[in-house]
Write an enzyme that holds these catalytic residues in place. Sequence first.
Site, PDB file in Angstrom:
ATOM      1  N   VAL A 501     130.352  89.593 148.970  1.00  0.00           N
ATOM      2  CA  VAL A 501     129.505  90.302 150.272  1.00  0.00           C
ATOM      3  C   VAL A 501     130.652  89.977 151.515  1.00  0.00           C
ATOM      4  O   VAL A 501     131.332  89.080 151.456  1.00  0.00           O
ATOM      5  CB  VAL A 501     128.205  89.554 150.611  1.00  0.00           C
ATOM      6  N   GLU A 502     130.570  90.919 152.334  1.00  0.00           N
ATOM      7  CA  GLU A 502     131.514  91.005 153.720  1.00  0.00           C
ATOM      8  C   GLU A 502     132.661  90.941 153.206  1.00  0.00           C
ATOM      9  O   GLU A 502     133.717  90.392 153.930  1.00  0.00           O
ATOM     10  CB  GLU A 502     131.088  89.890 154.669  1.00  0.00           C
ATOM     11  N   GLY A 503     133.191  91.595 152.140  1.00  0.00           N
ATOM     12  CA  GLY A 503     134.524  91.638 151.923  1.00  0.00           C
ATOM     13  C   GLY A 503     134.802  90.722 150.354  1.00  0.00           C
ATOM     14  O   GLY A 503     134.508  89.775 150.579  1.00  0.00           O
TER      15      GLY A 503
END
Length: 832
Positions: A501-503
């Site tokens: 998540v988030e990269g």
Amino acid sequence: MTAVIVALVLVGLYWTLLYRGVSLPVFTGVTVAVVAALWAVGVLGPIGVAVVAVLIGVPLAIFNIVPLRRALMTKRLYGVFRKILPEMGPTEKEALEAGDVWWEAEMFRGRPDWKQLHDFQLTKLTAEEQSFLDNETEQLCAMIDDWQVNFELKDLPEDVWDYIRSNGFFAMLIPKEHGGLGFSAYGQSCVVAKIATRSLTAAVTVMVPNSLGPGELLTHYGTKEQQEKWLPGLASGKELPCFALTGVEVGSDATKMPDTGIVCKRTVDGEEVLGLSLNFNKRYITLAPVATMMGLAFKLKDPDGLLGDPETVDYGITCALLATDTPGVKIGRRHFPGATFMNGPIQGEDVFVPIDSIIGGPDKAGKGWRMLVECLSAGRGISLPALSTATGKGMYGITAAYSRIRRQFGTEIGNFEGVQEGLGVIGGYAYILENVRNLTASGVDHCTPSVVTAMIKYHATEMMRTIINHSMDIHSGRGIIMGPRNYLAAAYQALPVAITVEGANIMTRSLMVFGQGAIRCHPYVYSEMEAAHNPDFNAGLQEFDRLLFSHIGYSINRAVRGFTLGITGARLAKSPVNNAMSDYYRHLERFSAALAFCADLSMGTLGGALKLKESTSARLGDVLSHLYMASATLKGFEVNGGTDEDKVHATWALEYHLHEIENAFHEFVRNYPIKAVRPVLKLIALPSGRRFSGPTDSQNAALCDMMLNMKLDTPFGKRMSYDLYIGRGENDPTGRLMTAFEKLQEVDSFYSEFLRGVKHGEIEGETVETQLQDAVSKQLLSADQADQIREYDRLRYDVLLTDDFSKEYLANPLSEQARRAEGRPADLRIAS
């Protein structure tokens, strides 16, 4: 002999000047004084003075006379630099400028100001936040049956959804004036951490609207009208938000999104309206299946100049807000990630919204990427460290308790050195995560740190991965059988969510930490780049000249400091404290200086190619990350008074960090792309090789001993459990374990004697009951002690059991008949 002494004195003098980093005028003045003194005492004659004047005096004169220096040296370098420096697009520039640099910059620059760290105040929970943690959050956790959530419903029950909405869990970051709770970043972190120890699904459901979501974007960038329209509904739970960023072919490189918004005019209700025609295809959007409003990232185009600037067609990434029931929006289907939180795709075809749907209004057209980068930075500093810390501290207590309760070969498995290897890592990582989480969340309360939150997202979630793996190994078969008794499997299964998540972590480590950190944290590089891009050549040259020679002095100083501290074992570095942590401060300063020089030399020798040497930059990023995390441990140690438990845990953590720093430097030097540079790098980073091998077996055993005997009512125990949910009762997955562990601590003294008597034949019997009867008859135990052991043995056995089910229940867990047969509640309310 005199010449040797003079030479040694001069070497010592100039080494001291370079080590201290004196300015060029001071260096020049000292040199003039030295030459004059040598001439006065007869060491230098007229010829010697003339030679020195030519070889040293002329260069120093050029360096000090700025117009001459600029004309003879800097102008040519500046011209070359302007040509080779790649153009910086507006998106890249916004990403670099987004957020703030903070304490990580001190660790990057080679001479950390420890006073700044010591003076920094960690955020404390307000009375309101503490009450919310102790009451509303505690109640929410008690309402959740994670087996029901993950296996039976694959969703949170309706009453849990209602409780989350009506009690402000979606409104922690929304200011009070808009009906929100207005909690600090640290307060949000504690709430998310506590929920995560009960249910990852519930934690993700709560954390997303409080990190990257419409609420945060509206709070920071929304117009007054937008805030008044949307924030009260978000605060009350009437509106459920999601944010649509990631697309089918767009993951970490969000700037390549194909989604568009075309400025146009449409007739709506008989009136001509200026607005946007949106076309988008998004996926991985948390809360999308149940959201009532959405934030959307897209590329804005204005081919007809309707926004008032006929010269601009492509505005770039922009963010807008719209209701999910807007015509043309397709929403509601679900992805099925490792955890069962709501997540799904969103598509839109020719979705028309008014122009004031742009967050911040038309003036913010094309400003969306900076908004997103800054909000992502804050979210990384709150939510993911909270999840990781909750896992670390939860596994700390759970795995230690299980390691005492579970016995094999006549002893507690926690006594086996092989088990302690994993158990010690759990304990050490949990302590690191708690200190890192506290410092980082407090930082978010003061600024918007971008680099530090990226590094902590990566390292915190990787530590969480290791913690869960070690916990599963220690629990063995007890951890892999799914069911209401299992408190490990859901976290193990959902782990990849936090990693990606988030990269994705791979991208975060190899591209973001050092790629952004080297430019933002360096005192000169970004300013030099700006000077090179200055359209006014002369103005840019003047600024570049000033920066360049300051940069050269900085780099020389860090090289000298790094080498000097390296060969002296950091003994010349100053520590701000005089306690068990003193040497660690010194070694961190030494490695900070080495990092500063290695980063400079890498940028100087590789230039723009460093961006493509991801392994090289990632290793320097690892050094910076461990410097920051180690400093967070030192901060936590000082704040918490340096208890015996803190000393053992902090020593383990710092030995680990220094070992990882040296390993990162070793691999960086060994694999540096330019072989001729490797000896120089090694001379500064590791002049005497690697000295730190990580925590010793005895240090690890000392930590494990504290874990196996920790009590929650001690100051250290309270700090490690204040934001955890610990279930109560024998029907609760963690409750039955902790009830048994607490009972073991009560009976430990005479239970150990009982087991020893059985082992040596002093107590006879084939079963525990007959053995207890024999022990009482021989007066080795009192009747009361025997009763307590009976009770503990019942609890112990219950902890070791695993779940089993009928095939009917597994085929249809919602069948009322099958549920009754399994003893599961028959009344299931499925969320709409």
